[in-house]
Design a protein around this motif. Structure first.
Motif, PDB file in Angstrom:
ATOM      1  N   UNK A  28       0.818   5.531  16.550  1.00  0.00           N
ATOM      2  CA  UNK A  28       1.978   4.736  16.138  1.00  0.00           C
ATOM      3  C   UNK A  28       2.429   5.142  14.741  1.00  0.00           C
ATOM      4  N   UNK A  29       1.484   5.343  13.856  1.00  0.00           N
ATOM      5  CA  UNK A  29       1.802   5.698  12.480  1.00  0.00           C
ATOM      6  C   UNK A  29       0.575   5.571  11.615  1.00  0.00           C
ATOM      7  N   UNK A  30       0.760   5.781  10.331  1.00  0.00           N
ATOM      8  CA  UNK A  30      -0.356   5.666   9.401  1.00  0.00           C
ATOM      9  C   UNK A  30       0.145   5.161   8.060  1.00  0.00           C
ATOM     10  N   UNK A  31      -0.786   4.667   7.269  1.00  0.00           N
ATOM     11  CA  UNK A  31      -0.424   4.103   5.974  1.00  0.00           C
ATOM     12  C   UNK A  31      -1.489   4.476   4.952  1.00  0.00           C
ATOM     13  N   UNK A  32      -1.058   4.705   3.731  1.00  0.00           N
ATOM     14  CA  UNK A  32      -2.033   4.836   2.658  1.00  0.00           C
ATOM     15  C   UNK A  32      -2.678   3.479   2.435  1.00  0.00           C
ATOM     16  N   UNK A  33      -3.796   3.468   1.728  1.00  0.00           N
ATOM     17  CA  UNK A  33      -4.588   2.247   1.560  1.00  0.00           C
ATOM     18  C   UNK A  33      -4.640   1.887   0.075  1.00  0.00           C
ATOM     19  N   UNK A  34      -4.622   0.589  -0.222  1.00  0.00           N
ATOM     20  CA  UNK A  34      -4.646   0.124  -1.608  1.00  0.00           C
ATOM     21  C   UNK A  34      -5.675  -0.983  -1.766  1.00  0.00           C
ATOM     22  N   UNK A  35      -6.102  -1.181  -3.013  1.00  0.00           N
ATOM     23  CA  UNK A  35      -6.981  -2.299  -3.348  1.00  0.00           C
ATOM     24  C   UNK A  35      -6.120  -3.480  -3.784  1.00  0.00           C
TER      25      UNK A  35
END
Length: 298
Positions: free
Chosen positions: A166-173
């Motif tokens: 479907x898609x992807x996302x960067x990750x954050x704290x």
């Protein structure tokens, strides 16, 4: 054999896929004598053995492999027919049965499914949470229209299961405003010794996060390990520690849980998959979901 008994074929197909009568019984929630007896009748009707024992495992014979090949095709076509007819009958509402891996961020799940609720004729969405292997077992039994996961199904899950990225996302704290102010400066080095809420070890994001922390030489103080993403964020909202989540859901996370983004890790990505029994998706609600995801889940 004058006429094929499809119920017998269905039992045989499940025993072949599971590799044992015991596992097939557990999957189908049937007593062992029921499947053993029906399988024996099926073999008598065919006139040949379909399995042979190798240790504790059941292995397909030559005839068994031939029957299994046709069974795969037959039940794949049955799945397509079910999806084509589901909700199309006059007076019936379109249904969408979804399996959700329980570690998926709930806000991402809602954004993915929400377009199905806004269709001209909104679908009746039913969601079930579980571990991926159990969801895939239900998918092969036509229990779900799709499974949403943060990891793809492997080839061991079945020949007729297809992964749609479907898609992807960067990750954050993320953390409360107080924690964000304290650990925002010098991110990500500031995570060394910082209180951190983690997903459990069986989740894809946790494995990715562990690898990144190790490669960066960071040793945060783990305050809790929580499988359910909504419960993890509830702990974080109370100030129990920082947590990691997809940047694609930043606005919803910050508004709902009153937290702030501490820092983003561009090299760490979380991917999202729709898993179906068809290479070409035909269910109208699933098609709507996949098309909508392209506009925001990058």
């Amino acid at each position: 054999m004058e006429r094929l008994n499809y119920q017998h074929l269905f039992y045989f197909w499940n025993v072949a896929r599971e590799g044992s009568i015991t596992r097939a019984c557990a999957k189908l929630r049937l007593a062992q004598p029921t499947i053993s007896g029906q399988l024996a009748i099926f073999e008598d009707a065919i006139g040949e053995k379909l399995f042979q024992k190798e240790g504790r495992k059941l292995v397909l014979t030559g005839t068994g492999r031939t029957v299994f090949h046709y069974a795969e095709e037959i039940f794949a076509l049955g799945r397509e027919l079910t999806q084509t007819l589901k909700g199309r009958a006059s007076g019936r509402r379109l249904r969408l049965d979804v399996g959700l891996v329980n570690s998926l961020p709930k806000l991402v799940v809602y954004r993915l499914l929400e377009p199905a609720l806004r269709m001209p004729e909104p679908a009746l969405v039913t969601c079930h949470e579980d571990k991926l292997d159990r969801l895939l077992a239900e998918l092969t039994l036509h229990g779900f229209d799709l499974v949403l996961s943060d990891s793809p199904a492997t080839s061991a899950a079945g020949m007729r299961i297809y992964n749609h990225l479907i898609g992807e996302s960067s990750v954050a704290a993320f953390g409360t405003p107080e924690l964000a102010e304290r650990y925002g400066a010098g991110f990500p080095r500031s995570l060394d010794g910082a209180p951190l809420l983690l997903q459990t070890a069986n989740t894809e994001l946790r494995r990715t996060l562990d690898q990144w922390l190790h490669s960066a030489g960071l040793s945060p103080k783990v305050t809790a390990e929580i499988e359910d993403s909504a419960l993890l964020k509830t702990f974080a909202a109370a100030g129990a520690g920082l947590f990691f989540a997809p940047v694609s859901a930043r606005e919803q996370i910050e508004n709902q849980y009153k937290v702030r983004m501490v820092g983003c890790v561009e090299r760490m990505r979380e991917r999202f998959f729709a898993i179906t029994m068809q290479r070409k998706v035909q269910h109208p609600a699933v098609m709507t979901i996949l098309e909508s995801a392209k506009s925001w889940l990058i």
